[in-house]
Motif scaffolding. Structure first.
Motif, PDB file in Angstrom:
ATOM      1  N   GLY A 237     -17.489  19.474  -8.458  1.00 15.82           N
ATOM      2  CA  GLY A 237     -17.701  19.318  -7.026  1.00 15.82           C
ATOM      3  C   GLY A 237     -17.052  18.086  -6.444  1.00 15.82           C
ATOM      4  O   GLY A 237     -17.098  17.874  -5.228  1.00 15.82           O
ATOM      5  N   VAL A 238     -16.469  17.248  -7.282  1.00 19.55           N
ATOM      6  CA  VAL A 238     -15.775  16.039  -6.836  1.00 19.55           C
ATOM      7  C   VAL A 238     -14.274  16.288  -6.899  1.00 19.55           C
ATOM      8  O   VAL A 238     -13.732  16.610  -7.954  1.00 19.55           O
ATOM      9  N   ARG A 239     -13.607  16.148  -5.781  1.00 19.72           N
ATOM     10  CA  ARG A 239     -12.179  16.438  -5.679  1.00 19.72           C
ATOM     11  C   ARG A 239     -11.413  15.139  -5.461  1.00 19.72           C
ATOM     12  O   ARG A 239     -11.756  14.358  -4.568  1.00 19.72           O
ATOM     13  N   LEU A 240     -10.382  14.911  -6.261  1.00 14.07           N
ATOM     14  CA  LEU A 240      -9.506  13.764  -6.050  1.00 14.07           C
ATOM     15  C   LEU A 240      -8.454  14.165  -5.021  1.00 14.07           C
ATOM     16  O   LEU A 240      -7.540  14.938  -5.313  1.00 14.07           O
ATOM     17  N   LEU A 241      -8.585  13.623  -3.816  1.00 13.71           N
ATOM     18  CA  LEU A 241      -7.683  13.992  -2.729  1.00 13.71           C
ATOM     19  C   LEU A 241      -6.326  13.319  -2.866  1.00 13.71           C
ATOM     20  O   LEU A 241      -5.288  13.941  -2.591  1.00 13.71           O
ATOM     21  N   SER A 242      -6.328  12.049  -3.286  1.00 10.09           N
ATOM     22  CA  SER A 242      -5.060  11.316  -3.352  1.00 10.09           C
ATOM     23  C   SER A 242      -5.172  10.157  -4.317  1.00 10.09           C
ATOM     24  O   SER A 242      -6.226   9.509  -4.419  1.00 10.09           O
ATOM     25  N   TYR A 243      -4.074   9.897  -5.029  1.00  8.33           N
ATOM     26  CA  TYR A 243      -3.945   8.768  -5.949  1.00  8.33           C
ATOM     27  C   TYR A 243      -2.928   7.827  -5.319  1.00  8.33           C
ATOM     28  O   TYR A 243      -1.736   8.138  -5.255  1.00  8.33           O
ATOM     29  N   GLU A 244      -3.397   6.689  -4.800  1.00  7.59           N
ATOM     30  CA  GLU A 244      -2.549   5.781  -4.039  1.00  7.59           C
ATOM     31  C   GLU A 244      -2.129   4.600  -4.911  1.00  7.59           C
ATOM     32  O   GLU A 244      -2.947   3.763  -5.272  1.00  7.59           O
ATOM     33  N   ASN A 245      -0.844   4.552  -5.257  1.00 10.74           N
ATOM     34  CA  ASN A 245      -0.299   3.469  -6.075  1.00 10.74           C
ATOM     35  C   ASN A 245       0.290   2.402  -5.156  1.00 10.74           C
ATOM     36  O   ASN A 245       1.393   2.558  -4.626  1.00 10.74           O
ATOM     37  N   ILE A 246      -0.462   1.318  -4.962  1.00  3.86           N
ATOM     38  CA  ILE A 246      -0.031   0.217  -4.097  1.00  3.86           C
ATOM     39  C   ILE A 246      -0.131  -1.077  -4.905  1.00  3.86           C
ATOM     40  O   ILE A 246      -1.234  -1.519  -5.233  1.00  3.86           O
ATOM     41  N   PRO A 247       0.993  -1.705  -5.258  1.00  5.22           N
ATOM     42  CA  PRO A 247       0.922  -2.965  -6.014  1.00  5.22           C
ATOM     43  C   PRO A 247       0.074  -4.007  -5.295  1.00  5.22           C
ATOM     44  O   PRO A 247       0.145  -4.133  -4.056  1.00  5.22           O
ATOM     45  N   ILE A 248      -0.737  -4.722  -6.041  1.00  6.93           N
ATOM     46  CA  ILE A 248      -1.639  -5.709  -5.443  1.00  6.93           C
ATOM     47  C   ILE A 248      -0.901  -6.701  -4.545  1.00  6.93           C
ATOM     48  O   ILE A 248      -1.371  -6.992  -3.438  1.00  6.93           O
ATOM     49  N   PRO A 249       0.269  -7.242  -4.945  1.00  7.91           N
ATOM     50  CA  PRO A 249       0.950  -8.172  -4.038  1.00  7.91           C
ATOM     51  C   PRO A 249       1.380  -7.528  -2.718  1.00  7.91           C
ATOM     52  O   PRO A 249       1.613  -8.241  -1.735  1.00  7.91           O
ATOM     53  N   ASP A 250       1.476  -6.191  -2.683  1.00  9.35           N
ATOM     54  CA  ASP A 250       1.880  -5.480  -1.465  1.00  9.35           C
ATOM     55  C   ASP A 250       0.699  -4.918  -0.696  1.00  9.35           C
ATOM     56  O   ASP A 250       0.884  -4.276   0.350  1.00  9.35           O
ATOM     57  N   ALA A 251      -0.504  -5.132  -1.192  1.00 10.97           N
ATOM     58  CA  ALA A 251      -1.667  -4.473  -0.590  1.00 10.97           C
ATOM     59  C   ALA A 251      -1.843  -4.850   0.874  1.00 10.97           C
ATOM     60  O   ALA A 251      -2.156  -3.997   1.714  1.00 10.97           O
ATOM     61  N   ALA A 252      -1.651  -6.119   1.201  1.00 10.96           N
ATOM     62  CA  ALA A 252      -1.861  -6.562   2.581  1.00 10.96           C
ATOM     63  C   ALA A 252      -0.911  -5.885   3.557  1.00 10.96           C
ATOM     64  O   ALA A 252      -1.265  -5.629   4.709  1.00 10.96           O
ATOM     65  N   SER A 253       0.309  -5.576   3.101  1.00 11.55           N
ATOM     66  CA  SER A 253       1.306  -4.990   3.996  1.00 11.55           C
ATOM     67  C   SER A 253       1.323  -3.469   3.980  1.00 11.55           C
ATOM     68  O   SER A 253       1.808  -2.848   4.932  1.00 11.55           O
ATOM     69  N   ARG A 254       0.778  -2.848   2.938  1.00 14.26           N
ATOM     70  CA  ARG A 254       0.911  -1.397   2.789  1.00 14.26           C
ATOM     71  C   ARG A 254      -0.383  -0.603   2.923  1.00 14.26           C
ATOM     72  O   ARG A 254      -0.349   0.586   3.256  1.00 14.26           O
ATOM     73  N   THR A 255      -1.529  -1.231   2.662  1.00 12.36           N
ATOM     74  CA  THR A 255      -2.770  -0.462   2.597  1.00 12.36           C
ATOM     75  C   THR A 255      -3.165   0.135   3.938  1.00 12.36           C
ATOM     76  O   THR A 255      -3.569   1.299   4.020  1.00 12.36           O
ATOM     77  N   ALA A 256      -3.070  -0.647   5.020  1.00  8.60           N
ATOM     78  CA  ALA A 256      -3.501  -0.149   6.327  1.00  8.60           C
ATOM     79  C   ALA A 256      -2.713   1.092   6.729  1.00  8.60           C
ATOM     80  O   ALA A 256      -3.291   2.082   7.217  1.00  8.60           O
ATOM     81  N   GLN A 257      -1.403   1.071   6.520  1.00  7.98           N
ATOM     82  CA  GLN A 257      -0.588   2.235   6.860  1.00  7.98           C
ATOM     83  C   GLN A 257      -0.961   3.437   5.992  1.00  7.98           C
ATOM     84  O   GLN A 257      -1.036   4.572   6.474  1.00  7.98           O
ATOM     85  N   ALA A 258      -1.209   3.191   4.701  1.00  8.70           N
ATOM     86  CA  ALA A 258      -1.607   4.281   3.809  1.00  8.70           C
ATOM     87  C   ALA A 258      -2.933   4.886   4.253  1.00  8.70           C
ATOM     88  O   ALA A 258      -3.099   6.118   4.245  1.00  8.70           O
ATOM     89  N   VAL A 259      -3.876   4.040   4.647  1.00 11.45           N
ATOM     90  CA  VAL A 259      -5.185   4.537   5.089  1.00 11.45           C
ATOM     91  C   VAL A 259      -5.051   5.372   6.356  1.00 11.45           C
ATOM     92  O   VAL A 259      -5.675   6.432   6.481  1.00 11.45           O
ATOM     93  N   SER A 260      -4.236   4.926   7.291  1.00 16.45           N
ATOM     94  CA  SER A 260      -4.022   5.707   8.514  1.00 16.45           C
ATOM     95  C   SER A 260      -3.458   7.085   8.192  1.00 16.45           C
ATOM     96  O   SER A 260      -3.884   8.099   8.764  1.00 16.45           O
ATOM     97  N   SER A 261      -2.525   7.128   7.262  1.00 18.07           N
ATOM     98  CA  SER A 261      -1.953   8.408   6.852  1.00 18.07           C
ATOM     99  C   SER A 261      -2.989   9.286   6.163  1.00 18.07           C
ATOM    100  O   SER A 261      -3.065  10.504   6.407  1.00 18.07           O
ATOM    101  N   LEU A 262      -3.809   8.694   5.307  1.00 15.36           N
ATOM    102  CA  LEU A 262      -4.849   9.449   4.610  1.00 15.36           C
ATOM    103  C   LEU A 262      -5.869  10.029   5.581  1.00 15.36           C
ATOM    104  O   LEU A 262      -6.308  11.180   5.434  1.00 15.36           O
TER     105      LEU A 262
END
Length: 385
Positions: A237-262
């Motif tokens: 009953g638990v579905r993995l919708l997405s596996y997001e590979n974001i390097p930790i040093p890039d998290a500040a610049s990439r995570t917000a955009q990835a979340v908006s897309s998700l």
């Protein structure tokens, strides 16, 4: 900072949470094999057995009245030593938290410590470790990076007979022959990954759509993410919708955009998140807030490490993180110093591994870290001889 009568509040909240989870498991187990749910009844989990197991494991891990079960014997303090802590990046709160623990413990034992920041890049980490070796310290800490990235520098340290202790350097706790580490200090990644997934299974009553955030450039983190994925898969009953590979040093610049897309892709199907490090949720929060998502969820977010102060603040204030599986970062800094003392005295590593813990608003008593009791006194007694 603490609520009135925090211990009473914590006990009541933890009891209610455990009771609710156990009740959900009982309902689902009783309904195994029945038809689809109707009306106000909860949906049937796809994994009644896994749900019951996860619920019990989560209840154990949420207990906060644990005593110190670490080492009680060892060599007296070896005087006059110096340690260099080589950090993968001090922007990683886990790495920085352990560095603080090492500095505190070194002061207690009477040693000198220097921290060198690798800035999160292979070249920076290699340069930092080269600098550490040039300083000819008594010991070097590998703070949160893969020693294989620095194989030449590791060979130099071994040739110079400088003991090396890792923190999250390899996948398992304890000594390592290749790369050569006197010991590696960490909780068991298998336990951390399993309890993180179990929390999602238990809290969702076996029905969740999950996004998993990780950094595949770090073997330790990649392994943790794969273990989380594997444990989630035990519940149909638990579905993995997405596996997001974001390097930790890039998290500040990439995570917000990835979340908006998700959010655009999955909308209300995205109900839970797990991340190999809490910092992803700090970077996700602005995008979730801008989309009008409530801070208390969904999505309900759990960090599978490291339990830094900002994570506790988000959890305690209900701001886009519900739980963390925190490393006892300061305690592990003390353990690193104790392991070096054993190395300097010609003794084997202690073999101690901290047990997993889940921190929530209901059991943290407003604290900003997971700092178990007793270890400072325990190590001081050992070092006093």
């Amino acid at each position: 900072m603490h609520p009135k009568d925090p211990h009473s509040y914590s006990r009541r909240t933890t009891t209610r949470t455990a009771a609710a989870l156990l009740s959900a498991a009982a309902i689902l187990l009783a309904g195994c094999g029945s038809g689809p749910s109707t009306g106000a009844a909860p949906p049937e989990a796809g994994c009644p057995g896994a749900l019951a197991s996860a619920t019990a494991a989560v209840a154990r891990a949420e207990k906060s009245d644990t005593a110190w079960h670490g080492p009680t014997t060892g060599p007296a303090a070896v005087p006059g030593k110096s340690i260099v802590y080589v950090a993968q990046t001090m922007t990683n709160p886990g790495v920085a938290g352990v560095a603080q623990g090492v500095e505190e413990a070194a002061k207690a034992i009477g040693w000198q410590v220097r921290v060198i920041d690798g800035d999160g890049t292979p070249a920076g980490i290699q340069a930092a470790l080269s600098q550490a070796i040039t300083l000819r310290p008594s010991g070097i800490v590998i703070g949160g990076f893969d020693p294989q990235l620095t194989s030449q520098q590791m060979a130099r340290a071994e040739a110079a007979r400088i003991p090396v202790v890792g923190w999250h350097a390899v996948g398992s706790p304890g000594p390592s022959a290749r790369p050569r580490l006197f010991t590696n200090v960490t909780t068991k990644v298998e336990d951390v990954a399993k309890i993180s997934a179990d929390w999602i299974v238990a809290r969702s009553a076996g029905n969740a759509g999950v996004v998993l955030f990780t950094d595949d450039s770090i073997p330790f983190a990649r392994n943790k993410a794969e273990l989380i994925r594997k444990e989630l898969a035990t519940c149909s009953g638990v579905r993995l919708l997405s596996y997001e590979n974001i390097p930790i040093p890039d998290a500040a610049s990439r995570t917000a955009q990835a979340v908006s897309s998700l959010l655009s892709r999955f909308q209300d199907d995205w109900t839970y998140s797990a991340a190999i490090n809490d910092l992803y949720f700090a970077d996700a929060a602005p995008a979730l807030r801008a989309a009008g998502r409530p801070g208390s969820g969904p999505p309900f977010n759990i960090g599978a490490g490291d339990g830094d102060p900002s994570a506790f603040q988000r959890i305690n204030s209900g701001q886009f993180q519900a739980a963390t599986v925190p490393e006892p970062l300061n305690q592990q800094g003390w353990q690193i110093v104790d392991e070096f003392n054993r190395a300097f005295a010609g003794r084997p590593a202690s073999g101690y591994v901290a047990p997993v813990h889940i921190a929530t608003a209901g059991n943290s008593d407003g604290a900003t870290s997971w700092d178990p009791s007793g270890y400072r006194e325990g190590y001081r007694r050992i070092w006093a001889g």
